[in-house]
Every structure is written in structure tokens, then in C-alpha cells.
Design a protein around this motif. Structure first.
Motif, PDB file in Angstrom:
ATOM      1  N   LEU A   4       9.816  13.275  -6.639  1.00 38.19           N
ATOM      2  CA  LEU A   4       8.523  13.154  -7.296  1.00 38.19           C
ATOM      3  C   LEU A   4       8.706  13.369  -8.796  1.00 38.19           C
ATOM      4  O   LEU A   4       9.492  14.226  -9.208  1.00 38.19           O
ATOM      5  N   THR A   5       7.954  12.608  -9.590  1.00 39.96           N
ATOM      6  CA  THR A   5       7.992  12.777 -11.042  1.00 39.96           C
ATOM      7  C   THR A   5       7.202  14.029 -11.415  1.00 39.96           C
ATOM      8  O   THR A   5       6.441  14.574 -10.592  1.00 39.96           O
ATOM      9  N   LEU A   9       4.129  15.653  -9.250  1.00 37.70           N
ATOM     10  CA  LEU A   9       4.093  17.069  -8.854  1.00 37.70           C
ATOM     11  C   LEU A   9       2.809  17.722  -9.364  1.00 37.70           C
ATOM     12  O   LEU A   9       2.151  18.486  -8.653  1.00 37.70           O
ATOM     13  N   HIS A  10       2.452  17.401 -10.616  1.00 38.31           N
ATOM     14  CA  HIS A  10       1.229  17.961 -11.199  1.00 38.31           C
ATOM     15  C   HIS A  10       0.005  17.485 -10.406  1.00 38.31           C
ATOM     16  O   HIS A  10      -0.900  18.278 -10.118  1.00 38.31           O
ATOM     17  N   ARG A  55      -0.728  24.491 -12.934  1.00 33.88           N
ATOM     18  CA  ARG A  55       0.685  24.213 -13.210  1.00 33.88           C
ATOM     19  C   ARG A  55       1.423  24.018 -11.887  1.00 33.88           C
ATOM     20  O   ARG A  55       1.258  24.818 -10.964  1.00 33.88           O
ATOM     21  N   ALA A  56       2.214  22.957 -11.828  1.00 30.20           N
ATOM     22  CA  ALA A  56       3.130  22.744 -10.708  1.00 30.20           C
ATOM     23  C   ALA A  56       4.423  23.464 -11.079  1.00 30.20           C
ATOM     24  O   ALA A  56       4.997  23.218 -12.140  1.00 30.20           O
ATOM     25  N   ILE A  57       4.857  24.371 -10.225  1.00 32.21           N
ATOM     26  CA  ILE A  57       6.025  25.203 -10.503  1.00 32.21           C
ATOM     27  C   ILE A  57       7.112  24.903  -9.469  1.00 32.21           C
ATOM     28  O   ILE A  57       6.874  25.016  -8.272  1.00 32.21           O
ATOM     29  N   SER A  58       8.281  24.528  -9.955  1.00 33.11           N
ATOM     30  CA  SER A  58       9.387  24.213  -9.056  1.00 33.11           C
ATOM     31  C   SER A  58      10.186  25.472  -8.742  1.00 33.11           C
ATOM     32  O   SER A  58      10.358  26.345  -9.595  1.00 33.11           O
ATOM     33  N   HIS A 103      10.845  15.288  -2.566  1.00 28.23           N
ATOM     34  CA  HIS A 103      10.966  13.830  -2.476  1.00 28.23           C
ATOM     35  C   HIS A 103       9.747  13.230  -1.781  1.00 28.23           C
ATOM     36  O   HIS A 103       9.074  13.904  -0.998  1.00 28.23           O
ATOM     37  N   HIS A 104       9.532  11.958  -2.049  1.00 31.23           N
ATOM     38  CA  HIS A 104       8.416  11.239  -1.422  1.00 31.23           C
ATOM     39  C   HIS A 104       8.505  11.238   0.099  1.00 31.23           C
ATOM     40  O   HIS A 104       7.502  11.343   0.779  1.00 31.23           O
TER      41      HIS A 104
END
Length: 119
Positions: A4-5, A9-10, A55-58, A103-104
Motif C-alpha cells: 500500500l502507498t 495507508l492514510h 496518522r497511519a503508523i507503520s 500489501h493489497h
């Protein structure tokens, strides 16, 4: 497999937070899905304005930790509008292996502690 970009993700994080806010009875006034445009949600609840930063946090970063200087600036901005300000960090990880990107084609794990009010 395509990861995912940052924007995807956001958007995923926005959907998770938006659904939670709906369930809590928030009425959306505006929604901004761009990661660098803040706040992402402006909403009303109990006749009070609310600003929410998403916020999307990895993994392995902690989704409840936030930039206090930035959030205090946004809180000060919110005070001008008599708004309460919140941070919503959504931890996202690949459910098969936290060390690889989401991943998608694969399932993911969510770590979301809810809205954190900036006091």
C-alpha cells in the motif's frame, strides 16, 4: 504483491477513525483526506466542535505516541474555534509478518487505541 502507498495507508486509517467517530455519535462538518492537511476531521458532538488529526503508523512505531509540539500548535488553533483537539494514531502491520509492508492482497493488523484528547 504490491505494498500500500502512503496515501492508501492514510486512507485506511481515515476509514477506521471515521467509523469509530460515527459510532461515538460525531457529526462530520469537514473531512480532509490529505495526510499533511490538518485536521483530517472537523466534527460536532454535543454542540462542541472537535478537531481530529489522523496518522497511519507503520510497525514498529507506537501509534499512541505523537509529535507534542505539532499537536499543541493545533490545539492552540482549535482553542480559537472553541474546539477540542484529538490525535488518532492507527497502527497498521502485515498480519503474516509485522516486518514487511501491508500489501493489497494480504490481511493486516490494526492497533488503534481510540481518540486521544490533547489537553
Amino acid at each position: 504483491m504490491t505494498p500500500l502507498t502512503e496515501q492508501e495507508l492514510h486512507q485506511l486509517a481515515m476509514n477506521i477513525v471515521g467509523k469509530e467517530m460515527e459510532e461515538l455519535g460525531f457529526e462530520f462538518i469537514s473531512i480532509n483526506s490529505k495526510p499533511k492537511k490538518n485536521p483530517q476531521f472537523v466534527a460536532l458532538k454535543d454542540k462542541t466542535l472537535h478537531f481530529v488529526v489522523v496518522r497511519a503508523i507503520s510497525y514498529p512505531a507506537n501509534p499512541v505516541e505523537y509529535d507534542q509540539v505539532f499537536m499543541n500548535k493545533l490545539k492552540d488553533h482549535g482553542i480559537k474555534f472553541k474546539a477540542r483537539t484529538y490525535y488518532a494514531g492507527v497502527g497498521l502491520a502485515n498480519s503474516k509478518n509485522y516486518e514487511i509492508p501491508v500489501h493489497h492482497e494480504e490481511d493486516y493488523t490494526i492497533n488503534f487505541a481510540g481518540l486521544i484528547e490533547i489537553k
